[in-house]
Structure formats: C-alpha cells, structure tokens
Design a protein around this motif. Structure first.
Motif, PDB file in Angstrom:
ATOM      1  N   PRO A 127      51.296  48.373  22.103  1.00  0.00           N
ATOM      2  CA  PRO A 127      50.041  49.114  22.279  1.00  0.00           C
ATOM      3  C   PRO A 127      50.327  50.535  22.746  1.00  0.00           C
ATOM      4  O   PRO A 127      51.215  50.762  23.583  1.00  0.00           O
ATOM      5  CB  PRO A 127      49.304  48.309  23.356  1.00  0.00           C
ATOM      6  N   LEU A 128      49.562  51.478  22.247  1.00  0.00           N
ATOM      7  CA  LEU A 128      49.735  52.881  22.589  1.00  0.00           C
ATOM      8  C   LEU A 128      48.560  53.381  23.423  1.00  0.00           C
ATOM      9  O   LEU A 128      47.400  53.065  23.138  1.00  0.00           O
ATOM     10  CB  LEU A 128      49.842  53.735  21.321  1.00  0.00           C
ATOM     11  N   ILE A 129      48.872  54.164  24.436  1.00  0.00           N
ATOM     12  CA  ILE A 129      47.833  54.867  25.185  1.00  0.00           C
ATOM     13  C   ILE A 129      47.376  56.080  24.391  1.00  0.00           C
ATOM     14  O   ILE A 129      46.188  56.377  24.311  1.00  0.00           O
ATOM     15  CB  ILE A 129      48.345  55.289  26.573  1.00  0.00           C
ATOM     16  N   PHE A 130      48.346  56.779  23.804  1.00  0.00           N
ATOM     17  CA  PHE A 130      48.003  57.919  22.954  1.00  0.00           C
ATOM     18  C   PHE A 130      49.176  58.234  22.049  1.00  0.00           C
ATOM     19  O   PHE A 130      50.320  57.830  22.296  1.00  0.00           O
ATOM     20  CB  PHE A 130      47.634  59.166  23.788  1.00  0.00           C
ATOM     21  N   PRO A 170      54.556  44.864  27.601  1.00  0.00           N
ATOM     22  CA  PRO A 170      53.847  43.749  28.243  1.00  0.00           C
ATOM     23  C   PRO A 170      54.580  43.296  29.499  1.00  0.00           C
ATOM     24  O   PRO A 170      55.777  43.542  29.672  1.00  0.00           O
ATOM     25  CB  PRO A 170      53.858  42.664  27.158  1.00  0.00           C
ATOM     26  N   LEU A 171      53.838  42.630  30.369  1.00  0.00           N
ATOM     27  CA  LEU A 171      54.388  42.207  31.654  1.00  0.00           C
ATOM     28  C   LEU A 171      55.668  41.395  31.483  1.00  0.00           C
ATOM     29  O   LEU A 171      56.626  41.556  32.251  1.00  0.00           O
ATOM     30  CB  LEU A 171      53.330  41.391  32.399  1.00  0.00           C
ATOM     31  N   MET A 172      55.716  40.524  30.481  1.00  0.00           N
ATOM     32  CA  MET A 172      56.881  39.672  30.280  1.00  0.00           C
ATOM     33  C   MET A 172      58.136  40.458  29.937  1.00  0.00           C
ATOM     34  O   MET A 172      59.244  39.936  30.058  1.00  0.00           O
ATOM     35  CB  MET A 172      56.590  38.654  29.167  1.00  0.00           C
ATOM     36  N   GLU A 173      57.975  41.718  29.508  1.00  0.00           N
ATOM     37  CA  GLU A 173      59.145  42.522  29.149  1.00  0.00           C
ATOM     38  C   GLU A 173      59.526  43.529  30.237  1.00  0.00           C
ATOM     39  O   GLU A 173      60.377  44.385  30.009  1.00  0.00           O
ATOM     40  CB  GLU A 173      58.891  43.245  27.827  1.00  0.00           C
ATOM     41  N   THR A 210      58.069  57.585  21.422  1.00  0.00           N
ATOM     42  CA  THR A 210      57.173  57.163  22.491  1.00  0.00           C
ATOM     43  C   THR A 210      57.983  56.626  23.664  1.00  0.00           C
ATOM     44  O   THR A 210      59.068  56.056  23.480  1.00  0.00           O
ATOM     45  CB  THR A 210      56.181  56.073  22.026  1.00  0.00           C
ATOM     46  N   HIS A 211      57.440  56.815  24.854  1.00  0.00           N
ATOM     47  CA  HIS A 211      58.037  56.273  26.071  1.00  0.00           C
ATOM     48  C   HIS A 211      57.120  55.213  26.654  1.00  0.00           C
ATOM     49  O   HIS A 211      55.885  55.323  26.547  1.00  0.00           O
ATOM     50  CB  HIS A 211      58.242  57.370  27.125  1.00  0.00           C
ATOM     51  N   ASP A 212      57.727  54.229  27.278  1.00  0.00           N
ATOM     52  CA  ASP A 212      56.921  53.280  28.037  1.00  0.00           C
ATOM     53  C   ASP A 212      56.213  54.027  29.172  1.00  0.00           C
ATOM     54  O   ASP A 212      56.703  55.042  29.682  1.00  0.00           O
ATOM     55  CB  ASP A 212      57.802  52.176  28.614  1.00  0.00           C
ATOM     56  N   ALA A 213      55.062  53.504  29.570  1.00  0.00           N
ATOM     57  CA  ALA A 213      54.232  54.191  30.564  1.00  0.00           C
ATOM     58  C   ALA A 213      55.004  54.502  31.843  1.00  0.00           C
ATOM     59  O   ALA A 213      54.865  55.596  32.402  1.00  0.00           O
ATOM     60  CB  ALA A 213      53.000  53.338  30.876  1.00  0.00           C
ATOM     61  N   LYS A 214      55.828  53.587  32.325  1.00  0.00           N
ATOM     62  CA  LYS A 214      56.558  53.841  33.574  1.00  0.00           C
ATOM     63  C   LYS A 214      57.468  55.044  33.437  1.00  0.00           C
ATOM     64  O   LYS A 214      57.511  55.922  34.319  1.00  0.00           O
ATOM     65  CB  LYS A 214      57.372  52.609  33.977  1.00  0.00           C
ATOM     66  N   LYS A 215      58.210  55.122  32.340  1.00  0.00           N
ATOM     67  CA  LYS A 215      59.121  56.255  32.146  1.00  0.00           C
ATOM     68  C   LYS A 215      58.328  57.547  32.012  1.00  0.00           C
ATOM     69  O   LYS A 215      58.687  58.577  32.605  1.00  0.00           O
ATOM     70  CB  LYS A 215      59.987  56.035  30.905  1.00  0.00           C
ATOM     71  N   PHE A 216      57.248  57.509  31.240  1.00  0.00           N
ATOM     72  CA  PHE A 216      56.455  58.716  31.029  1.00  0.00           C
ATOM     73  C   PHE A 216      55.832  59.186  32.337  1.00  0.00           C
ATOM     74  O   PHE A 216      55.827  60.382  32.637  1.00  0.00           O
ATOM     75  CB  PHE A 216      55.368  58.441  29.984  1.00  0.00           C
ATOM     76  N   PHE A 234      47.494  53.285  38.315  1.00  0.00           N
ATOM     77  CA  PHE A 234      47.208  53.246  36.884  1.00  0.00           C
ATOM     78  C   PHE A 234      48.211  52.359  36.164  1.00  0.00           C
ATOM     79  O   PHE A 234      47.845  51.539  35.307  1.00  0.00           O
ATOM     80  CB  PHE A 234      47.241  54.669  36.340  1.00  0.00           C
ATOM     81  N   LEU A 235      49.497  52.496  36.504  1.00  0.00           N
ATOM     82  CA  LEU A 235      50.539  51.686  35.865  1.00  0.00           C
ATOM     83  C   LEU A 235      50.346  50.208  36.157  1.00  0.00           C
ATOM     84  O   LEU A 235      50.490  49.364  35.256  1.00  0.00           O
ATOM     85  CB  LEU A 235      51.918  52.143  36.338  1.00  0.00           C
ATOM     86  N   VAL A 236      49.992  49.863  37.391  1.00  0.00           N
ATOM     87  CA  VAL A 236      49.752  48.460  37.742  1.00  0.00           C
ATOM     88  C   VAL A 236      48.617  47.904  36.897  1.00  0.00           C
ATOM     89  O   VAL A 236      48.713  46.790  36.351  1.00  0.00           O
ATOM     90  CB  VAL A 236      49.444  48.326  39.241  1.00  0.00           C
ATOM     91  N   ARG A 237      47.540  48.645  36.756  1.00  0.00           N
ATOM     92  CA  ARG A 237      46.409  48.189  35.947  1.00  0.00           C
ATOM     93  C   ARG A 237      46.809  48.005  34.483  1.00  0.00           C
ATOM     94  O   ARG A 237      46.396  47.048  33.822  1.00  0.00           O
ATOM     95  CB  ARG A 237      45.249  49.179  36.064  1.00  0.00           C
ATOM     96  N   LEU A 238      47.622  48.950  33.971  1.00  0.00           N
ATOM     97  CA  LEU A 238      48.073  48.839  32.585  1.00  0.00           C
ATOM     98  C   LEU A 238      48.917  47.585  32.368  1.00  0.00           C
ATOM     99  O   LEU A 238      48.769  46.874  31.365  1.00  0.00           O
ATOM    100  CB  LEU A 238      48.891  50.077  32.200  1.00  0.00           C
ATOM    101  N   ARG A 239      49.789  47.287  33.315  1.00  0.00           N
ATOM    102  CA  ARG A 239      50.662  46.129  33.179  1.00  0.00           C
ATOM    103  C   ARG A 239      49.872  44.809  33.236  1.00  0.00           C
ATOM    104  O   ARG A 239      50.205  43.837  32.544  1.00  0.00           O
ATOM    105  CB  ARG A 239      51.700  46.130  34.306  1.00  0.00           C
ATOM    106  N   LEU A 240      48.829  44.780  34.045  1.00  0.00           N
ATOM    107  CA  LEU A 240      48.106  43.541  34.269  1.00  0.00           C
ATOM    108  C   LEU A 240      46.998  43.309  33.256  1.00  0.00           C
ATOM    109  O   LEU A 240      46.333  42.265  33.294  1.00  0.00           O
ATOM    110  CB  LEU A 240      47.524  43.524  35.685  1.00  0.00           C
ATOM    111  N   THR A 241      46.800  44.274  32.353  1.00  0.00           N
ATOM    112  CA  THR A 241      45.776  44.141  31.327  1.00  0.00           C
ATOM    113  C   THR A 241      46.405  43.705  30.018  1.00  0.00           C
ATOM    114  O   THR A 241      47.327  44.340  29.518  1.00  0.00           O
ATOM    115  CB  THR A 241      45.039  45.476  31.117  1.00  0.00           C
ATOM    116  N   GLU A 242      45.932  42.611  29.478  1.00  0.00           N
ATOM    117  CA  GLU A 242      46.457  42.137  28.197  1.00  0.00           C
ATOM    118  C   GLU A 242      46.042  43.100  27.084  1.00  0.00           C
ATOM    119  O   GLU A 242      44.888  43.505  26.983  1.00  0.00           O
ATOM    120  CB  GLU A 242      45.928  40.735  27.888  1.00  0.00           C
ATOM    121  N   ARG A 243      46.999  43.437  26.234  1.00  0.00           N
ATOM    122  CA  ARG A 243      46.735  44.396  25.165  1.00  0.00           C
ATOM    123  C   ARG A 243      47.307  43.888  23.846  1.00  0.00           C
ATOM    124  O   ARG A 243      48.193  43.044  23.834  1.00  0.00           O
ATOM    125  CB  ARG A 243      47.378  45.746  25.477  1.00  0.00           C
TER     126      ARG A 243
END
Length: 254
Positions: free
Chosen positions: A17-20, A47-50, A76-82, A242-251
C-alpha cells in the motif's frame, strides 16, 4: 504533457500500500527535455508482520525501465525510513511529499504534508549547499560544460534561498525565478526543454556562471544565518504517533 494515466498504472502495480506517489526530477523542477524519464517517488507501508519478526520487509523498493513506452524510475521508502529522513535536514524528501505533481494520494498523504511542514529547519540550508557543490563539480567535469548540470545548480541554490526566506518548499525553477529575477535563466531553461541541453557553453559563459554560483551560494549562507526557521524539527512525536497508526491499520495495495 504528463501521461498521468500511464504513470498511475505503474504505481498501481506496487506490491505494498502507498501513502503517496509523486513526480520528482526534471518535471518537478520545470525543465524536462522531450526524452526526460519520469522520476516517481513515494512512501509504502510494510504490514505489521513484516516489521515485528525476524524477516523484515524491504525498506526501499526500486523499479526502473521502459513501461508503456515511458522511461520510469520508481523509488519508494517504507514509512519508518521516510519519516526518519524527514527528521533530518533532507530536502529531497520534503520536495517529494510536497510535490504538486501527484500520481497517487490518500488521506494519509494530506496528513503527512501537514506534519512535513513542521520538519523544516534553518539547517536544511546545509542540504542545499552540499547539493549545489556536488552539482557544480559535475558541471565543471564536463568539457566543455553543458546546460543540464548548470540548471540543477541554480535550482538547488534558489530552492534553498527561498526555503530559508519563506519556510516554503518550492522546487520549480521558473517559479523560483519569478522572485530571483535572474535574466539568463529563462534562456537556459528553454534550451533544456527544447532538448538542446547538450549544447556546450563558452569559456566566457563558464566564467560568468562561476561568479553567479559563488554569489548565490553566499546569498544562501546569509539567508541561513538570518533565517528565523526552527533549529530542529518539531514533528518527532507526531510522526511517531502517525507511524504507529499506519502499522496498526490493515491495508491493501493501492
């Protein structure tokens, strides 16, 4: 003209999934040549499992090649890295998240843009000074030097000056020149856009642009010293939440 539908097709094939996803490079800077590739940049969410186990998903995903007749470079970068890069004096990521050339967006992208504005500091001047120096060396390496690396020099310096003076990220060289009013830039941009950037500059041209490089570099240093932008980013806690919310939301992928 930007073939947005074809770019959206490539972005839609992303495995996460992409944020942008936005357009960077020459198209963002306002001087694409007819053969310029499309530099797409964005943020994906693992995803959380990864991210909680031993097998960690890819922090960065790169895809380059010819697709539907277009040369595309997608990174693209994962949200944490970005988010970590946003908290450093990294102008690249600010320009990417705030790019007006949007291929894919989400409500989270809008939230991230608001947070990114709180990441701007006076020390982003160092990013643009360093980038300008690198581009100037590339310009001088060409024998004789050409138009393309020279435009990147001016783009970087004017973006840095504008940021220090206004706190606003602006990467388009023509719009920057509305304020800078450098009389020679329109001709250089036109040569690049017309595909004539491989035309070489004379020794007199090089001497003139060397003096302009020195002048604008000094102007950026002075703008940094005079800037009332924050010393440090103020968005650390917001990005964490924001990152915690992104990780805990299924996408699902875009």
């Amino acid at each position: 003209m930007i073939p947005m539908s074809l770019l959206k097709k490539q972005v839609a094939q992303h495995p996460y999934p992409l944020i942008f996803a936005t357009i960077s490079g020459a198209h963002l800077y306002g001087f694409p040549s007819p053969d310029s590739d499309f530099d797409l940049r964005g943020v994906h969410v693992l995803p959380l499992m990864e991210v909680v186990g031993l097998q960690i998903g890819p922090e960065t995903i790169e895809k380059s090649g010819i697709h539907d007749g277009l040369e595309i470079d997608l990174v693209t970068h994962d949200a944490k890295k970005f988010f970590s890069l946003l908290l450093k004096k990294n102008g690249y990521v600010l320009e990417q998240v705030l790019s007006p050339l949007v291929v894919h967006t989400t409500p989270e992208h809008a939230e991230l843009k608001e947070i990114a504005a709180q990441c701007v500091t006076r020390h982003h001047a160092h990013h643009y000074l360093g980038f300008a120096e690198t581009q100037w060396r590339l310009f001088e390496k060409e024998n004789p030097p050409g138009v393309k690396p020279l435009l990147y020099v001016y783009r970087v310096l004017l973006t840095g000056i504008h940021l220090m003076q206004t706190g606003v990220v602006e990467a388009n060289l023509s719009r920057l020149n509305d304020t800078a009013k450098l009389p020679y830039l329109d001709d250089l941009i036109q040569r690049k856009v017309a595909g004539a950037e491989k035309e070489r500059l004379t020794e007199a041209d090089v001497g003139f642009h060397r003096s302009e490089y020195d002048r604008l570099r000094d102007k950026l240093r002075l703008a940094h010293e005079a800037s009332d932008l924050p010393e440090a980013p103020r968005a650390g806690a917001a990005l964490h939440d924001f990152l915690v919310r992104l990780r805990l939301t299924e996408r699902v992928p875009s």
